[in-house]
Design an enzyme around this catalytic site. Structure first.
Site, PDB file in Angstrom:
ATOM      1  N   GLY A 126      -4.608   9.890 -44.789  1.00  0.00           N
ATOM      2  CA  GLY A 126      -5.462  10.480 -43.618  1.00  0.00           C
ATOM      3  C   GLY A 126      -6.878  10.884 -43.535  1.00  0.00           C
ATOM      4  O   GLY A 126      -7.596  11.539 -42.839  1.00  0.00           O
ATOM      5  N   GLU A 128     -17.876  24.622 -39.675  1.00  0.00           N
ATOM      6  CA  GLU A 128     -17.525  24.894 -41.061  1.00  0.00           C
ATOM      7  C   GLU A 128     -16.648  23.690 -41.424  1.00  0.00           C
ATOM      8  O   GLU A 128     -16.796  23.679 -42.639  1.00  0.00           O
ATOM      9  CB  GLU A 128     -16.337  26.290 -40.859  1.00  0.00           C
ATOM     10  CG  GLU A 128     -16.326  26.654 -42.599  1.00  0.00           C
ATOM     11  CD  GLU A 128     -17.666  26.905 -43.203  1.00  0.00           C
ATOM     12  OE1 GLU A 128     -18.185  26.074 -43.843  1.00  0.00           O
ATOM     13  OE2 GLU A 128     -18.085  28.095 -43.337  1.00  0.00           O
ATOM     14  N   GLY A 170      -6.159  18.747 -47.118  1.00  0.00           N
ATOM     15  CA  GLY A 170      -5.847  17.342 -46.417  1.00  0.00           C
ATOM     16  C   GLY A 170      -6.292  17.884 -45.027  1.00  0.00           C
ATOM     17  O   GLY A 170      -6.956  18.781 -44.839  1.00  0.00           O
ATOM     18  N   LYS A 173     -23.151  14.273 -44.975  1.00  0.00           N
ATOM     19  CA  LYS A 173     -22.656  15.718 -45.480  1.00  0.00           C
ATOM     20  C   LYS A 173     -23.986  16.301 -46.119  1.00  0.00           C
ATOM     21  O   LYS A 173     -24.238  17.152 -45.916  1.00  0.00           O
ATOM     22  CB  LYS A 173     -21.599  15.632 -46.252  1.00  0.00           C
ATOM     23  CG  LYS A 173     -20.360  15.371 -45.495  1.00  0.00           C
ATOM     24  CD  LYS A 173     -19.032  15.120 -46.469  1.00  0.00           C
ATOM     25  CE  LYS A 173     -17.658  15.092 -45.761  1.00  0.00           C
ATOM     26  NZ  LYS A 173     -16.663  14.930 -46.505  1.00  0.00           N
ATOM     27  N   ASP A 219     -20.815   8.736 -45.362  1.00  0.00           N
ATOM     28  CA  ASP A 219     -20.179   9.983 -44.987  1.00  0.00           C
ATOM     29  C   ASP A 219     -20.834  10.914 -45.778  1.00  0.00           C
ATOM     30  O   ASP A 219     -21.275  12.053 -45.319  1.00  0.00           O
ATOM     31  CB  ASP A 219     -18.866   9.881 -45.088  1.00  0.00           C
ATOM     32  CG  ASP A 219     -17.912  11.115 -44.938  1.00  0.00           C
ATOM     33  OD1 ASP A 219     -17.858  11.628 -43.923  1.00  0.00           O
ATOM     34  OD2 ASP A 219     -17.692  11.730 -46.373  1.00  0.00           O
ATOM     35  N   LYS A 246     -19.564  15.843 -38.759  1.00  0.00           N
ATOM     36  CA  LYS A 246     -20.800  16.141 -39.236  1.00  0.00           C
ATOM     37  C   LYS A 246     -22.023  15.523 -38.727  1.00  0.00           C
ATOM     38  O   LYS A 246     -23.361  15.758 -38.854  1.00  0.00           O
ATOM     39  CB  LYS A 246     -20.919  15.985 -40.890  1.00  0.00           C
ATOM     40  CG  LYS A 246     -20.545  14.678 -41.288  1.00  0.00           C
ATOM     41  CD  LYS A 246     -19.674  14.391 -42.238  1.00  0.00           C
ATOM     42  CE  LYS A 246     -18.190  14.034 -41.632  1.00  0.00           C
ATOM     43  NZ  LYS A 246     -17.307  13.792 -42.419  1.00  0.00           N
ATOM     44  N   PHE A 249      -8.502  13.508 -30.008  1.00  0.00           N
ATOM     45  CA  PHE A 249      -6.823  14.087 -30.276  1.00  0.00           C
ATOM     46  C   PHE A 249      -6.362  13.169 -31.284  1.00  0.00           C
ATOM     47  O   PHE A 249      -5.336  12.525 -31.275  1.00  0.00           O
ATOM     48  CB  PHE A 249      -6.001  14.111 -29.228  1.00  0.00           C
ATOM     49  CG  PHE A 249      -5.019  15.233 -29.240  1.00  0.00           C
ATOM     50  CD1 PHE A 249      -5.141  16.436 -29.630  1.00  0.00           C
ATOM     51  CD2 PHE A 249      -3.670  14.729 -28.780  1.00  0.00           C
ATOM     52  CE1 PHE A 249      -3.998  17.363 -30.036  1.00  0.00           C
ATOM     53  CE2 PHE A 249      -2.586  15.632 -28.961  1.00  0.00           C
ATOM     54  CZ  PHE A 249      -2.642  16.838 -29.515  1.00  0.00           C
ATOM     55  N   GLU A 275     -12.773   7.652 -42.987  1.00  0.00           N
ATOM     56  CA  GLU A 275     -13.277   7.760 -41.630  1.00  0.00           C
ATOM     57  C   GLU A 275     -12.875   6.252 -40.749  1.00  0.00           C
ATOM     58  O   GLU A 275     -12.133   5.310 -41.488  1.00  0.00           O
ATOM     59  CB  GLU A 275     -15.020   7.463 -41.886  1.00  0.00           C
ATOM     60  CG  GLU A 275     -15.694   8.615 -42.223  1.00  0.00           C
ATOM     61  CD  GLU A 275     -15.651   9.743 -41.456  1.00  0.00           C
ATOM     62  OE1 GLU A 275     -15.478   9.625 -40.286  1.00  0.00           O
ATOM     63  OE2 GLU A 275     -15.765  10.861 -41.670  1.00  0.00           O
ATOM     64  N   VAL A 323     -18.083  19.571 -43.760  1.00  0.00           N
ATOM     65  CA  VAL A 323     -18.672  19.236 -45.183  1.00  0.00           C
ATOM     66  C   VAL A 323     -17.386  19.511 -46.158  1.00  0.00           C
ATOM     67  O   VAL A 323     -17.151  18.486 -46.910  1.00  0.00           O
ATOM     68  CB  VAL A 323     -19.764  20.000 -45.515  1.00  0.00           C
ATOM     69  CG1 VAL A 323     -20.135  19.701 -47.005  1.00  0.00           C
ATOM     70  CG2 VAL A 323     -21.058  19.632 -44.794  1.00  0.00           C
TER      71      VAL A 323
HETATM   72  N1  LIG Z   1      -9.623  13.253 -41.355  1.00  0.00           N
HETATM   73  C1  LIG Z   1     -10.070  14.222 -42.016  1.00  0.00           C
HETATM   74  O1  LIG Z   1      -9.581  14.557 -43.119  1.00  0.00           O
HETATM   75  C2  LIG Z   1     -11.278  14.624 -41.642  1.00  0.00           C
HETATM   76  C3  LIG Z   1     -12.036  15.782 -42.467  1.00  0.00           C
HETATM   77  C4  LIG Z   1     -12.995  16.387 -42.187  1.00  0.00           C
HETATM   78  C5  LIG Z   1     -13.728  16.098 -40.865  1.00  0.00           C
HETATM   79  N2  LIG Z   1     -13.390  15.026 -40.213  1.00  0.00           N
HETATM   80  C6  LIG Z   1     -14.058  14.646 -39.055  1.00  0.00           C
HETATM   81  O2  LIG Z   1     -13.204  15.026 -37.914  1.00  0.00           O
HETATM   82  C7  LIG Z   1     -13.606  14.051 -36.945  1.00  0.00           C
HETATM   83  C8  LIG Z   1     -12.077  13.322 -36.223  1.00  0.00           C
HETATM   84  O3  LIG Z   1     -11.496  12.845 -37.356  1.00  0.00           O
HETATM   85  P1  LIG Z   1     -10.074  12.529 -37.173  1.00  0.00           P
HETATM   86  O4  LIG Z   1      -9.709  11.804 -38.490  1.00  0.00           O
HETATM   87  O5  LIG Z   1      -9.230  13.065 -36.458  1.00  0.00           O
HETATM   88  O6  LIG Z   1     -10.744  10.743 -36.322  1.00  0.00           O
HETATM   89  P2  LIG Z   1      -9.372  10.008 -35.586  1.00  0.00           P
HETATM   90  O7  LIG Z   1      -8.005  10.190 -36.131  1.00  0.00           O
HETATM   91  O8  LIG Z   1      -9.919   8.617 -35.519  1.00  0.00           O
HETATM   92  O9  LIG Z   1      -9.359  10.606 -33.991  1.00  0.00           O
HETATM   93  C9  LIG Z   1     -10.552  10.459 -33.223  1.00  0.00           C
HETATM   94  C10 LIG Z   1     -10.062  10.876 -31.733  1.00  0.00           C
HETATM   95  O10 LIG Z   1     -11.308  11.015 -30.868  1.00  0.00           O
HETATM   96  C11 LIG Z   1     -11.130  10.293 -29.800  1.00  0.00           C
HETATM   97  N3  LIG Z   1     -12.418   9.758 -29.273  1.00  0.00           N
HETATM   98  C12 LIG Z   1     -13.088   8.674 -29.818  1.00  0.00           C
HETATM   99  N4  LIG Z   1     -14.273   8.745 -29.066  1.00  0.00           N
HETATM  100  C13 LIG Z   1     -14.315   9.465 -28.085  1.00  0.00           C
HETATM  101  C14 LIG Z   1     -15.039   9.609 -26.877  1.00  0.00           C
HETATM  102  N5  LIG Z   1     -16.027   8.986 -26.542  1.00  0.00           N
HETATM  103  N6  LIG Z   1     -14.455  10.610 -25.995  1.00  0.00           N
HETATM  104  C15 LIG Z   1     -13.480  11.432 -26.186  1.00  0.00           C
HETATM  105  N7  LIG Z   1     -12.572  11.229 -27.285  1.00  0.00           N
HETATM  106  C16 LIG Z   1     -13.061  10.374 -28.226  1.00  0.00           C
HETATM  107  C17 LIG Z   1     -10.081   9.071 -30.089  1.00  0.00           C
HETATM  108  O11 LIG Z   1      -9.484   8.613 -29.146  1.00  0.00           O
HETATM  109  P3  LIG Z   1      -8.632   7.240 -29.088  1.00  0.00           P
HETATM  110  O12 LIG Z   1      -7.525   7.502 -30.002  1.00  0.00           O
HETATM  111  O13 LIG Z   1      -8.037   7.217 -27.719  1.00  0.00           O
HETATM  112  O14 LIG Z   1      -9.536   6.021 -29.197  1.00  0.00           O
HETATM  113  C18 LIG Z   1      -9.240  10.079 -31.121  1.00  0.00           C
HETATM  114  O15 LIG Z   1      -8.301  10.824 -30.342  1.00  0.00           O
HETATM  115  C19 LIG Z   1     -14.571  13.067 -37.352  1.00  0.00           C
HETATM  116  O16 LIG Z   1     -15.748  13.398 -36.987  1.00  0.00           O
HETATM  117  C20 LIG Z   1     -14.471  13.262 -38.874  1.00  0.00           C
HETATM  118  O17 LIG Z   1     -15.690  12.938 -39.551  1.00  0.00           O
HETATM  119  C21 LIG Z   1     -12.163  14.453 -40.443  1.00  0.00           C
END
Ligand SMILES: NC(=O)c1ccc[n+]([C@@H]2O[C@H](COP(=O)([O-])OP(=O)(O)OC[C@H]3O[C@@H](n4cnc5c(N)ncnc54)[C@H](OP(=O)(O)O)[C@@H]3O)[C@@H](O)[C@H]2O)c1
Length: 320
Positions: free
Chosen positions: A186, A129, A301, A204, A200, A105, A8, A189, A132
């Site tokens: 935001g 979806e 975004g 992908k 990354d 991914k 989250f 990674e 990537v």
């Molecule tokens: N941000 C982007 O623009 C974007 C775009 C495309 C894809 N993605 C992908 O989407 C995913 C999430 O990205 P994000 O930016 O949302 O990451 P983030 O802000 O770092 O959030 C990650 C969340 O995962 C939780 N978490 C970590 N390890 C966990 C576990 N073992 N069990 C349960 N929860 C766990 C974290 O909890 P805590 O906060 O308590 O540590 C946090 O709530 C990633 O794989 C990323 O590659 C992101």
């Protein structure tokens, strides 16, 4: 339909906001949220878009059982070297006959063939979806709109952090200042070295090659060279010659198999790949029946990543 979110952070929260905004037309309910360090929340009647999370978090298995969800939405951070723990999370969902949607991914970059078989055996859907190109359709484009087409290769600018950093350095900033700008958007990674060193983009590239070309590779097998050695001086020199740099993913079928690479490439500013500015992504698919078709996503975004997850959940609701 009831959804359980694993993670989250930026994406998970944007997804919860989007579901809330769309609730009249799409009555999906988040019945559980699990994080690593910030606790969890479970309510079968549906949680608030900004619920109070309580510690301690239950185990993943106990959480999934209590959520009574039909779909697990996996949005934990990427580990491009192993794809874990997301792969194990997905298997725990399949074991409970839950559909899975993910923006991570890692699993398809490391274990696509196995997870595909396991989803089929469990009689559930596995969709990704958002992995990537955020919300822009890539996998669904091929799946639904390009029947019988064989993907011969692809070229893409798929990592936006490196583009943002390159553009910042072109304005005279340091690499570190560029990373800070990307972090504020935001899009980085959790560990920004995964962006700068090309991991990354390699994840992908492996994900696309595995799903669209049956490549059966992992990111570790893709020759990868990131942007860490670029300097503002070198970019200024290239700029004077009408050139820029992008981190480019390339794939092509050859007589010896599928050739893949990720590399920071010098490009004329007029090259279509240089159209990817800011957070924009661009992918060109080379095909047999449709020549080259492309997808360009301008300045996506975290809301667009959330949309990618949403479109997968809608597809599951339609087909389940
Ligand atoms: N941000 C982007 O623009 C974007 C775009 C495309 C894809 N993605 C992908 O989407 C995913 C999430 O990205 P994000 O930016 O949302 O990451 P983030 O802000 O770092 O959030 C990650 C969340 O995962 C939780 N978490 C970590 N390890 C966990 C576990 N073992 N069990 C349960 N929860 C766990 C974290 O909890 P805590 O906060 O308590 O540590 C946090 O709530 C990633 O794989 C990323 O590659 C992101």
């Amino acid at each position: 339909m009831k959804l359980a979110l694993i993670g989250f952070g930026r994406v998970g929260r944007a997804f919860a906001r989007l579901l809330h905004a769309q609730r009249a037309a799409y009555p999906f309910r988040i019945t559980g949220i699990l994080t690593a360090r910030h606790g969890a929340a479970v309510d079968e009647r549906g949680l608030d878009p900004d619920p109070v999370l309580r510690l301690p978090s239950p185990s993943l298995e106990e959480f999934l059982d209590r959520s009574k969800a039909e779909v697990m939405v996996e949005v934990t951070p990427l580990d491009p070297l192993t794809g874990e723990p997301a792969i194990s999370h997905i298997r725990a969902a399949f074991a409970r006959r839950m559909h899975v949607v993910t923006a991570n991914k890692g699993p398809i970059a490391h274990a696509w063939q196995a997870l595909k078989r396991e989803a089929e055996a469990a009689g559930v859907q596995f969709r990704f979806e958002a992995t990537v190109m955020d919300g822009a359709p890539v996998f669904n484009l091929v799946r639904y709109s390009l029947p019988a087409v064989r993907i011969l290769g692809f070229t893409g600018v798929l990592n936006s952090t490196t583009t943002v950093v390159i553009e910042a350095m072109e304005r005279g900033c340091t690499l570190e200042e560029g990373v800070e700008q990307a972090r504020r958007l935001g899009i980085t990674e959790a560990d920004a070295r995964y962006d700068l060193d090309g991991w990354d983009a390699a994840a992908k590239t492996a994900a696309l090659a595995n799903v669209l070309m049956d490549a059966n590779v992992t990111p570790l097998q893709i020759p990868t060279k990131g942007i860490a050695r670029l300097t503002p001086e070198r970019l200024a020199e290239l700029n004077r010659k009408g050139k820029t740099v992008r981190l480019v993913s390339r794939a092509r079928r050859t007589a010896r198999g599928i050739s893949l690479r990720v590399r920071a490439e010098v490009l004329p500013r007029t090259d279509p790949l240089a159209l990817a500015r800011g957070t924009s992504n661009l992918l060109l698919l080379r095909t047999d029946l449709m020549r080259t078709v492309g997808v360009l996503s301008l300045e996506p975004g975290v809301e667009q990543t959330a949309y990618g997850l949403f479109s997968d959940v809608v597809a599951i609701a339609r087909e389940a």
